[in-house]
Design an enzyme around this catalytic site. Structure first.
Site, mmCIF file in Angstrom:
data_model
loop_
_atom_site.group_PDB
_atom_site.id
_atom_site.type_symbol
_atom_site.label_atom_id
_atom_site.label_comp_id
_atom_site.label_asym_id
_atom_site.label_seq_id
_atom_site.Cartn_x
_atom_site.Cartn_y
_atom_site.Cartn_z
ATOM 1 N N ARG A 284 -22.565 -31.991 97.552
ATOM 2 C CA ARG A 284 -22.420 -29.885 97.109
ATOM 3 C C ARG A 284 -21.627 -29.383 98.063
ATOM 4 O O ARG A 284 -21.507 -29.973 99.485
ATOM 5 C CB ARG A 284 -23.627 -30.605 96.942
ATOM 6 C CG ARG A 284 -24.203 -30.508 95.694
ATOM 7 C CD ARG A 284 -23.759 -30.642 94.419
ATOM 8 N NE ARG A 284 -23.784 -29.024 93.916
ATOM 9 C CZ ARG A 284 -24.800 -28.409 93.755
ATOM 10 N NH1 ARG A 284 -25.896 -29.282 93.611
ATOM 11 N NH2 ARG A 284 -25.164 -27.389 93.184
ATOM 12 N N ARG B 118 -42.169 -37.640 89.725
ATOM 13 C CA ARG B 118 -40.871 -38.341 90.294
ATOM 14 C C ARG B 118 -40.814 -36.939 91.323
ATOM 15 O O ARG B 118 -39.550 -36.635 91.905
ATOM 16 C CB ARG B 118 -39.809 -38.228 89.155
ATOM 17 C CG ARG B 118 -39.193 -39.577 88.508
ATOM 18 C CD ARG B 118 -38.341 -39.828 88.056
ATOM 19 N NE ARG B 118 -38.349 -38.935 87.069
ATOM 20 C CZ ARG B 118 -37.308 -38.163 86.021
ATOM 21 N NH1 ARG B 118 -36.322 -37.540 87.017
ATOM 22 N NH2 ARG B 118 -37.709 -37.347 85.127
ATOM 23 N N ASN C 221 -29.439 -25.121 95.418
ATOM 24 C CA ASN C 221 -28.046 -25.049 96.446
ATOM 25 C C ASN C 221 -28.433 -23.517 96.953
ATOM 26 O O ASN C 221 -28.095 -23.346 98.850
ATOM 27 C CB ASN C 221 -26.312 -25.014 96.136
ATOM 28 C CG ASN C 221 -25.352 -25.952 97.190
ATOM 29 O OD1 ASN C 221 -25.765 -26.494 98.046
ATOM 30 N ND2 ASN C 221 -24.495 -25.584 96.545
ATOM 31 N N LYS D 233 -37.561 -27.269 88.263
ATOM 32 C CA LYS D 233 -36.454 -26.928 87.371
ATOM 33 C C LYS D 233 -36.532 -26.911 86.039
ATOM 34 O O LYS D 233 -36.048 -27.236 85.154
ATOM 35 C CB LYS D 233 -35.146 -27.389 88.327
ATOM 36 C CG LYS D 233 -34.637 -27.107 89.463
ATOM 37 C CD LYS D 233 -33.542 -27.281 89.646
ATOM 38 C CE LYS D 233 -33.592 -26.980 90.880
ATOM 39 N NZ LYS D 233 -32.322 -28.098 92.308
ATOM 40 N N PRO E 39 -29.117 -21.803 87.876
ATOM 41 C CA PRO E 39 -30.783 -21.905 87.432
ATOM 42 C C PRO E 39 -31.415 -22.871 88.825
ATOM 43 O O PRO E 39 -30.754 -24.026 88.473
ATOM 44 C CB PRO E 39 -31.184 -22.417 85.874
ATOM 45 C CG PRO E 39 -29.996 -23.111 85.493
ATOM 46 C CD PRO E 39 -28.368 -23.276 86.174
ATOM 47 N N GLU E 40 -31.934 -21.935 89.889
ATOM 48 C CA GLU E 40 -32.998 -23.348 90.566
ATOM 49 C C GLU E 40 -34.622 -22.752 90.004
ATOM 50 O O GLU E 40 -34.776 -22.174 88.932
ATOM 51 C CB GLU E 40 -32.540 -22.204 91.343
ATOM 52 C CG GLU E 40 -31.372 -22.228 92.116
ATOM 53 C CD GLU E 40 -31.092 -22.255 93.754
ATOM 54 O OE1 GLU E 40 -31.995 -22.022 94.433
ATOM 55 O OE2 GLU E 40 -29.682 -22.171 94.037
#
Length: 295
Positions: A285, A153, A194, A52, A2-3
């Site tokens: 990544r 954040r 990603n 997210k 999930p993005e």
DNA sequence: GTTTGATGTCGAC
DNA sequence: TCGACCTCAAACG
């Protein structure tokens, strides 16, 4: 999997279920049992997303918000009758309850929820269907102060109208880290993962290795705008498609074509310039880029 | 039957 | 920079 687009889609799905929701809550797996008992049958006032992170606001005395982060392989599964939202599975690409068959899931009338998998952390049961949460990195009951701490954040979310892309531009311009890392840093911009990183950097012609401070303000604005465009399409379509129709080769040279420019396309030829797409490691990544198109 | 990998993040070295 | 962690389908024997 999930993005950010998936999480916003989830918020829309909960909104589509109804606006006076009092779902039964349980934790078949047990790890959320105490909190599920607190929210069981209570008024689920609103569900919303930032990056997210998914938040389920309960109208309870005191602050009660369920905070969910799917992490790398969490998922939500929606199953119900025709009066419920369409069956869907948002998150890691799995086929939970596939064995039940869609017809069984969609019959109108008497509704029998399927037996939850033993790993279901949280089940919300509505009059016409269920939402099962499995494998989340985070699922916790928090208060308003803790929500604020999380939002503090997070950078601007391209899918939120109340966010300002200039915050992203400022943060990126003031960093020497490569822009490919900054786009994955949720405190710089919240939501991209990603795939959107690889695809939007390709679409705007920016090398992921270029330090943020050396990407022009105009190109950073174009990048944020492209994140808005492609992620909005992802929310609408329920999957990520970043390639423009004009760039889809016809006839399709391979089955992978037609979705991405560079993601998972290493060793293949770039549809724009013919260069070989490369895959390399960036901060642990996999990073995909076209050496011919991105500078 | 066992291993691997995945669209993520955190915290310990 | 590295491992741990939340899960399970696909890939590998």
């Amino acid at each position: 999997m999930p993005e950010g687009h998936s999480i916003h889609r989830l918020a829309h799905t909960f909104a589509a279920i109804g606006d006076d929701l009092r779902p039964r809550a349980s934790s078949p797996q047990g790890r959320f049992a105490a909190s599920a008992a607190v929210i069981d049958g209570q008024h689920l006032r609103r569900t919303w997303a930032w990056g997210k992170h998914l938040f389920l606001d309960y109208a309870l005395a005191g602050d009660h918000i369920v905070h969910v982060h799917l992490g790398l392989y969490g998922s939500w599964r929606f199953v119900g009758t025709d009066a419920f939202v369409a069956p869907s599975h948002v998150g890691a690409p799995r086929l939970a309850y596939e064995h039940l068959g869609e017809k069984v899931e969609r019959v109108a009338g008497a509704w029998q929820p399927p037996e939850p998998r033993p790993t279901v952390r949280l089940r919300l049961e509505f009059p016409h269907g269920i939402a099962d949460l499995s494998g989340p990195a985070r699922c916790e009951l928090i208060d308003d102060g803790e929500v604020d701490a999380i939002l503090n954040r997070l950078g601007p979310d391209p899918l939120r109208a109340d966010c300002d892309g200039e915050d992203f531009v400022r943060a990126a311009r003031s960093s020497r880290r490569p822009i490919g890392q900054l786009v994955m840093d949720q405190s710089v911009v919240a939501g991209p993962g990603n795939i959107y990183r690889a695809e939007c950097l390709f679409r705007t012609g920016i090398s992921p290795w270029r330090p943020g401070e050396r990407v022009s303000v105009d190109r950073l604005r174009a990048l944020y705008a492209d994140l808005c465009t492609t992620m909005s399409a992802g929310v609408r379509e329920g999957r990520i498609v970043t390639i423009e129709p004009a760039d889809i080769l016809d006839p399709l040279p391979d089955p992978e074509a037609g979705r991405f420019y560079v993601y998972h396309r290493d060793q293949r030829a770039c549809v724009r310039c013919g260069h070989r797409i490369v895959a390399e490691d960036m901060a642990g990544r996999r990073l995909f880029r076209c050496p011919g198109c991105q500078h």
